[in-house]
Design an enzyme around this catalytic site. Structure first.
Site, PDB file in Angstrom:
ATOM      1  N   ARG A  17      26.197  55.168  32.450  1.00  0.00           N
ATOM      2  CA  ARG A  17      27.060  54.011  32.736  1.00  0.00           C
ATOM      3  C   ARG A  17      26.946  52.939  31.648  1.00  0.00           C
ATOM      4  O   ARG A  17      27.939  52.323  31.268  1.00  0.00           O
ATOM      5  CB  ARG A  17      26.687  53.423  34.106  1.00  0.00           C
ATOM      6  CG  ARG A  17      27.598  52.288  34.529  1.00  0.00           C
ATOM      7  CD  ARG A  17      27.377  51.913  35.997  1.00  0.00           C
ATOM      8  NE  ARG A  17      28.291  50.887  36.401  1.00  0.00           N
ATOM      9  CZ  ARG A  17      27.946  49.717  36.938  1.00  0.00           C
ATOM     10  NH1 ARG A  17      26.654  49.442  37.129  1.00  0.00           N
ATOM     11  NH2 ARG A  17      28.853  48.850  37.280  1.00  0.00           N
ATOM     12  N   HIS A  21      30.007  51.126  29.573  1.00  0.00           N
ATOM     13  CA  HIS A  21      30.167  49.669  29.536  1.00  0.00           C
ATOM     14  C   HIS A  21      29.993  49.119  28.123  1.00  0.00           C
ATOM     15  O   HIS A  21      30.479  48.030  27.826  1.00  0.00           O
ATOM     16  CB  HIS A  21      29.206  49.000  30.522  1.00  0.00           C
ATOM     17  CG  HIS A  21      29.658  49.137  31.945  1.00  0.00           C
ATOM     18  ND1 HIS A  21      29.475  48.153  32.890  1.00  0.00           N
ATOM     19  CD2 HIS A  21      30.311  50.144  32.581  1.00  0.00           C
ATOM     20  CE1 HIS A  21      29.986  48.561  34.047  1.00  0.00           C
ATOM     21  NE2 HIS A  21      30.488  49.765  33.889  1.00  0.00           N
ATOM     22  N   ASN A  52      28.506  43.839  35.316  1.00  0.00           N
ATOM     23  CA  ASN A  52      27.183  44.253  34.826  1.00  0.00           C
ATOM     24  C   ASN A  52      26.018  43.570  35.529  1.00  0.00           C
ATOM     25  O   ASN A  52      24.948  44.163  35.697  1.00  0.00           O
ATOM     26  CB  ASN A  52      27.077  43.938  33.323  1.00  0.00           C
ATOM     27  CG  ASN A  52      28.114  44.691  32.501  1.00  0.00           C
ATOM     28  OD1 ASN A  52      28.519  45.794  32.871  1.00  0.00           O
ATOM     29  ND2 ASN A  52      28.550  44.096  31.400  1.00  0.00           N
ATOM     30  N   HIS A 151      31.097  59.870  37.950  1.00  0.00           N
ATOM     31  CA  HIS A 151      30.642  59.468  39.294  1.00  0.00           C
ATOM     32  C   HIS A 151      30.169  60.669  40.117  1.00  0.00           C
ATOM     33  O   HIS A 151      29.945  60.523  41.315  1.00  0.00           O
ATOM     34  CB  HIS A 151      31.739  58.690  40.013  1.00  0.00           C
ATOM     35  CG  HIS A 151      31.939  57.299  39.468  1.00  0.00           C
ATOM     36  ND1 HIS A 151      32.841  56.398  39.992  1.00  0.00           N
ATOM     37  CD2 HIS A 151      31.325  56.643  38.452  1.00  0.00           C
ATOM     38  CE1 HIS A 151      32.789  55.258  39.308  1.00  0.00           C
ATOM     39  NE2 HIS A 151      31.875  55.373  38.362  1.00  0.00           N
TER      40      HIS A 151
HETATM   41  C1  HEM Z   1      37.423  54.548  36.118  1.00  0.00           C
HETATM   42  C2  HEM Z   1      36.950  53.343  36.272  1.00  0.00           C
HETATM   43  C3  HEM Z   1      35.564  53.055  36.772  1.00  0.00           C
HETATM   44  C4  HEM Z   1      35.236  52.153  37.729  1.00  0.00           C
HETATM   45  C5  HEM Z   1      36.196  51.244  38.491  1.00  0.00           C
HETATM   46  C6  HEM Z   1      33.802  52.225  37.923  1.00  0.00           C
HETATM   47  C7  HEM Z   1      33.080  51.437  38.801  1.00  0.00           C
HETATM   48  C8  HEM Z   1      31.756  51.627  39.120  1.00  0.00           C
HETATM   49  C9  HEM Z   1      31.034  50.874  40.108  1.00  0.00           C
HETATM   50  C10 HEM Z   1      31.610  49.730  40.930  1.00  0.00           C
HETATM   51  C11 HEM Z   1      29.779  51.370  40.175  1.00  0.00           C
HETATM   52  C12 HEM Z   1      28.642  50.890  41.092  1.00  0.00           C
HETATM   53  C13 HEM Z   1      28.084  49.604  40.553  1.00  0.00           C
HETATM   54  C14 HEM Z   1      27.311  48.783  41.558  1.00  0.00           C
HETATM   55  O1  HEM Z   1      26.507  49.360  42.314  1.00  0.00           O
HETATM   56  O2  HEM Z   1      27.520  47.586  41.578  1.00  0.00           O
HETATM   57  C15 HEM Z   1      29.694  52.445  39.205  1.00  0.00           C
HETATM   58  C16 HEM Z   1      28.585  53.218  38.979  1.00  0.00           C
HETATM   59  C17 HEM Z   1      28.503  54.191  38.002  1.00  0.00           C
HETATM   60  N1  HEM Z   1      29.461  54.464  37.038  1.00  0.00           N
HETATM   61 FE1  HEM Z   1      31.379  53.842  37.070  1.00  0.00          FE
HETATM   62  N2  HEM Z   1      33.296  53.171  37.073  1.00  0.00           N
HETATM   63  C18 HEM Z   1      34.328  53.693  36.346  1.00  0.00           C
HETATM   64  C19 HEM Z   1      34.216  54.652  35.330  1.00  0.00           C
HETATM   65  C20 HEM Z   1      33.031  55.164  34.880  1.00  0.00           C
HETATM   66  C21 HEM Z   1      32.884  55.945  33.663  1.00  0.00           C
HETATM   67  C22 HEM Z   1      34.024  56.271  32.701  1.00  0.00           C
HETATM   68  C23 HEM Z   1      31.564  56.284  33.574  1.00  0.00           C
HETATM   69  C24 HEM Z   1      30.851  57.063  32.501  1.00  0.00           C
HETATM   70  C25 HEM Z   1      31.444  57.863  31.638  1.00  0.00           C
HETATM   71  C26 HEM Z   1      30.906  55.737  34.750  1.00  0.00           C
HETATM   72  C27 HEM Z   1      29.590  55.941  35.086  1.00  0.00           C
HETATM   73  C28 HEM Z   1      28.980  55.429  36.217  1.00  0.00           C
HETATM   74  C29 HEM Z   1      27.669  55.850  36.683  1.00  0.00           C
HETATM   75  C30 HEM Z   1      26.828  56.974  36.094  1.00  0.00           C
HETATM   76  C31 HEM Z   1      27.363  55.062  37.794  1.00  0.00           C
HETATM   77  C32 HEM Z   1      26.060  55.077  38.616  1.00  0.00           C
HETATM   78  C33 HEM Z   1      25.086  54.138  37.969  1.00  0.00           C
HETATM   79  C34 HEM Z   1      23.724  54.087  38.634  1.00  0.00           C
HETATM   80  O3  HEM Z   1      23.398  54.934  39.473  1.00  0.00           O
HETATM   81  O4  HEM Z   1      22.980  53.157  38.270  1.00  0.00           O
HETATM   82  N3  HEM Z   1      31.818  55.044  35.494  1.00  0.00           N
HETATM   83  N4  HEM Z   1      30.910  52.569  38.571  1.00  0.00           N
END
Ligand code: HEM
Length: 283
Positions: A17, A21, A52, A151
């Site tokens: 993630r 970002h 973030n 995800h």
């Molecule tokens: C398409 C639009 C996307 C949105 C709206 C989005 C939004 C989010 C949100 C809201 C979370 C949880 C954050 C929290 O707990 O506050 C999250 C987690 C995560 N996102 Fe996304 N995301 C997107 C695309 C991506 C992309 C492109 C990647 C990587 C290539 C990614 C990788 C991750 C990962 C691995 C997590 C888990 C992080 C953890 O366990 O600490 N996301 N995302």
């Protein structure tokens, strides 16, 4: 990366993630890693931006990798390249695909909280706004859907999905949300009032394996975030989601290609660049 995952298996999702970002805000230039400072540079960076501030993690993992790279080969490998390679290895160590990372990224001496707030899509995004956010980076609809497959690992805080499951008391009728009723009830149980630090897996079936489980869940209307389920809700990405749900190899191949494209996003011309010594501050 494997060392970090041995003590904290969730470090892989965190680093993946972090890379997204970083790249979505003025290219993959490690700007995400700069700490805010009020001393010489008066930098208000990206770490404190809304998407973030309370959930982005893994900074310490990148610091540890950079420290060992610096001691082997000082002032040669940028923090941006370290992050790109760490994200690639995080995915493959979780069972996902691998790819070649083009090297030579440089680290920005600047970062922008405003740019982070403006460029990173939020969990309430609609399909058109997700498509738009990726298109503005030169990434296609197919890239967007494949990259969202990240995800398939990791977790999200209750704050990011509570609203959509709270308003769904029995199958979605009237709520406007496409969500499996049993799943919504499970999520309400996982997120009682006051449990703001609680998290739920983004891929309900296999949250620690990089597979196509995320897409299978979307087809079953068990997407965690509103923005997840938007990819399979009667719109232009439905067919691709079905394809990835039934063909894990197709997803893995498209994801790897899309990560290369995202990883090649460059900082705007004129951005001051260097190879940082410490990832948290300019030299
Ligand atoms: C398409 C639009 C996307 C949105 C709206 C989005 C939004 C989010 C949100 C809201 C979370 C949880 C954050 C929290 O707990 O506050 C999250 C987690 C995560 N996102 Fe996304 N995301 C997107 C695309 C991506 C992309 C492109 C990647 C990587 C290539 C990614 C990788 C991750 C990962 C691995 C997590 C888990 C992080 C953890 O366990 O600490 N996301 N995302």
């Amino acid at each position: 990366m494997s060392h970090a995952m041995a003590s904290d298996p969730t470090a892989a999702a965190a680093v993946l993630r972090l890379f997204f970002h970083d790249c979505f805000v003025n290219g993959c230039d490690a700007s995400i890693l700069l700490d805010d400072t009020t001393t010489t540079t008066n930098l208000v960076g990206e770490k404190s931006a809304f998407p973030n501030a309370n959930s982005l993690r893994g900074y310490d993992v990148i610091d540890a990798i950079k420290t060992s790279v610096e001691s082997a080969c000082p002032a040669t490998v940028s923090c941006a390249d370290v992050l790109a390679i760490a994200a690639r290895d995080a995915v493959s160590l979780l069972g996902g695909p691998t790819w070649n990372v083009r090297l030579g990224r440089l680290d920005a001496r600047v970062a922008s909280r405003d740019a982070a707030n403006a460029n990173l899509p939020g969990p309430g995004s609609s399909l058109p706004s997700l498509l738009d956010a990726f298109q503005r980076k030169g990434l296609s609809a197919r890239d967007m859907t494949a990259l969202s497959g990240a995800h398939t690992v990791g977790r999200a805080r209750c704050a990011t999905f509570r609203g959509r499951v709270a308003s769904n008391s029995g199958g979605g009728a009237g709520s406007g949300e496409a969500i499996n009723a049993t799943y919504a009830a499970e999520l309400r149980g996982a997120c009682p009032a006051g449990a703001d630090g609680a998290v739920a897996p983004l891929d309900v079936a296999t949250p620690d394996v990089f597979d196509n489980g995320y897409f299978r869940a979307l087809v079953e209307r068990r997407g965690l975030l509103h923005s997840d389920q938007e990819l399979f809700n009667g719109g232009s990405q439905d067919a691709l989601v079905r394809r990835y749900a039934s063909d894990g190899a197709a997803f893995a191949s498209d994801f790897a290609k899309a990560m290369v494209r995202m990883g090649n996003l460059a900082p705007a011309p004129g951005t001051p660049l260097e190879i940082r010594k410490y990832c948290r501050r300019p030299n």
